[in-house]
Design an enzyme around this catalytic site. Structure first.
Site, short mmCIF file in Angstrom:
data_model
loop_
_atom_site.label_atom_id
_atom_site.label_comp_id
_atom_site.label_asym_id
_atom_site.label_seq_id
_atom_site.Cartn_x
_atom_site.Cartn_y
_atom_site.Cartn_z
CG ASN A 1 44.47 43.57 36.51
OD1 ASN A 1 43.40 44.13 36.32
ND2 ASN A 1 45.56 43.86 35.82
CG HIS B 1 45.93 42.52 26.02
ND1 HIS B 1 47.30 42.33 26.00
CD2 HIS B 1 45.68 43.34 27.07
CE1 HIS B 1 47.85 43.00 26.99
NE2 HIS B 1 46.89 43.62 27.66
CD GLU C 1 41.14 40.84 25.94
OE1 GLU C 1 40.81 41.19 27.08
OE2 GLU C 1 41.70 41.59 25.13
CB SER D 1 41.88 43.66 29.69
OG SER D 1 42.14 44.39 28.52
CG ASP E 1 44.14 36.80 26.86
OD1 ASP E 1 44.03 36.47 28.06
OD2 ASP E 1 44.98 37.61 26.45
CG HIS F 1 41.24 40.57 32.90
ND1 HIS F 1 41.79 41.27 33.95
CD2 HIS F 1 41.94 40.91 31.80
CE1 HIS F 1 42.78 42.02 33.50
NE2 HIS F 1 42.89 41.82 32.19
CE LYS G 1 46.15 40.44 33.13
NZ LYS G 1 47.06 41.57 33.33
#
Ligand SMILES: Cc1ncc(COP(=O)(O)O)c(C=O)c1O
Length: 372
Positions: A39, A122, A163, A167, A192, A195, A226
């Site tokens: 990542n 997640h 998210e 992910s 979240d 990413h 990440k």
């Protein structure tokens, strides 16, 4: 057989089950391979200036938890930098994204309240919710009408979690519409941004800030493992939330704080984030997507982020493809069920600014060769 040997053989039986189901995990060394898996989207973890600048300036360890001896102006200044960068009032650093989510979700709700999360949320959020006495509802991935239905069923305080970039699929949550629904149903929204951190927004602030949703979102998780290339994470939100977490988040309270040099590295990374080559990353993403459009027989997930997925639909096929690519010099990981739903097992391909067009072409050629 001794008791220890008996217990070992019991564990071995469990491992044998995983092997039979194609689910066995083993640790690999892949430093000599072309990285299409980490990542580390901008190669920050390889950057010598971030790695070596500060390691001898402070003591090596924090000597205690933040509540005992591990606090410092350095930690608090770093939190102020992070909060300001993401447009939040305050931030609190945890030792990892996993610990941040577990800490937040385990203490934010009580019996009678309801968590509502995307079905692809997640594992760290799932584990946090499981440690709480609040009820849990799941809505279908990115499905607004299912979210609204679940909001209608919820009792007590309602906490929605998503998210911003998923992910495993790399796709984006419809954040604006989700925020509107939360407002309509008096639910709080937690995003979240693991990413999206560094990748989206003019300076890499993430999608909540990019879409001007900071005031509509109760808390965001930003991870440093990440695009930032380091370790740790922060929860950003109000000053009250920060104080609440200091008092209640057990994964913050009962662990030794990060070592001092990590805060300096995080500060360096946040200084570097605005200059990260997002234009190049998105050029590579566009190239990859264009190239995969012509491979009609393969099923790629629709994603505009650095995370691209190739569905194999089977654990053994995903593993066989990853092993074939490993032999050809590429490091790409298979993602197996039950981490992803059965039938959507896949190869998770991550693109980075240090990858070249030529490497992408070679990777796709080898993927094609494997299926011929
Ligand atoms: C969406 C999401 N949240 C949280 C985490 C956990 O972050 P960390 O690796 O810092 O523990 C991850 C990493 O796997 C993630 O993908």
């Amino acid at each position: 057989m001794t008791t220890n040997q008996y217990f070992d053989s019991f564990l071995q039986d469990k491992l044998d089950e995983r092997i039979a189901n194609g689910l066995y995990r083993s640790l690999v060394h892949a430093t000599d391979k072309i990285d299409f898996s980490s990542n580390d989207y901008f190669g920050f973890s390889r950057s010598l200036s971030i790695k070596n600048n500060h390691t001898t300036v402070y003591g090596a360890g924090a000597t205690g938890s933040r509540s005992i001896t591990g606090n410092s102006l350095l930690a608090e200044d770093t939190e102020k930098i992070i909060a300001q960068f993401h447009g939040a009032a305050a931030a609190l650093i945890f030792n990892s994204g996993y610990m941040a989510n577990v800490g937040l979700f385990s203490c934010i709700a009580a019996k009678g309240d309801t968590f509502i999360s995307d079905e692809y949320i997640h594992a760290s959020i799932i584990d946090g919710m499981r440690l709480s006495y609040a009820s849990r509802l799941r809505f279908k991935h990115n499905d607004l009408s299912d979210l609204e239905k679940k909001l209608g069923l919820a009792t007590g305080k309602k906490i929605v979690s998503v998210e911003s970039i998923y992910s495993m699929d790399g796709d984006e949550a419809p954040l604006k519409k989700i925020a509107e629904l939360c407002k309509k149903h008096q639910a709080i929204l937690i995003v979240d941004e693991a990413h999206a951190t560094g990748v989206f927004g003019d300076k890499g602030e993430g999608l909540v800030s990019k879409y001007h949703l900071t005031k509509d979102v109760f808390a965001c998780t930003y991870t440093f493992g990440k695009a930032i290339g380091l370790h740790g994470a922060a929860i950003a939100g109000s000053h009250t939330l920060r104080n609440y977490l200091i008092n209640n988040a057990r994964s913050f309270i009962y662990t030794t704080a990060l070592p001092p040099h990590t805060y300096l590295q995080i500060q360096d990374a946040y200084k570097a984030l605005p200059m990260a080559d997002r234009t190049k990353l998105f050029q590579l993403i566009a190239f990859f997507r264009e190239a995969t459009l012509s491979i009609k027989q393969l099923s790629f997930i629709d994603s505009n982020s650095a995370i691209q997925g190739l569905i194999t639909g089977d654990n053994f096929k995903a593993k066989a493809l990853a092993e074939y690519l490993f032999k050809k010099g590429f490091y790409v990981r298979p993602i197996l069920s039950p981490t992803v739903p059965a039938g959507t097992e896949r190869l998770r391909i991550c693109l980075h600014t240090f990858n070249t067009i030529n490497e992408i072409e070679m990777l796709l050629t080898e993927i094609n060769n494997h299926f011929l």
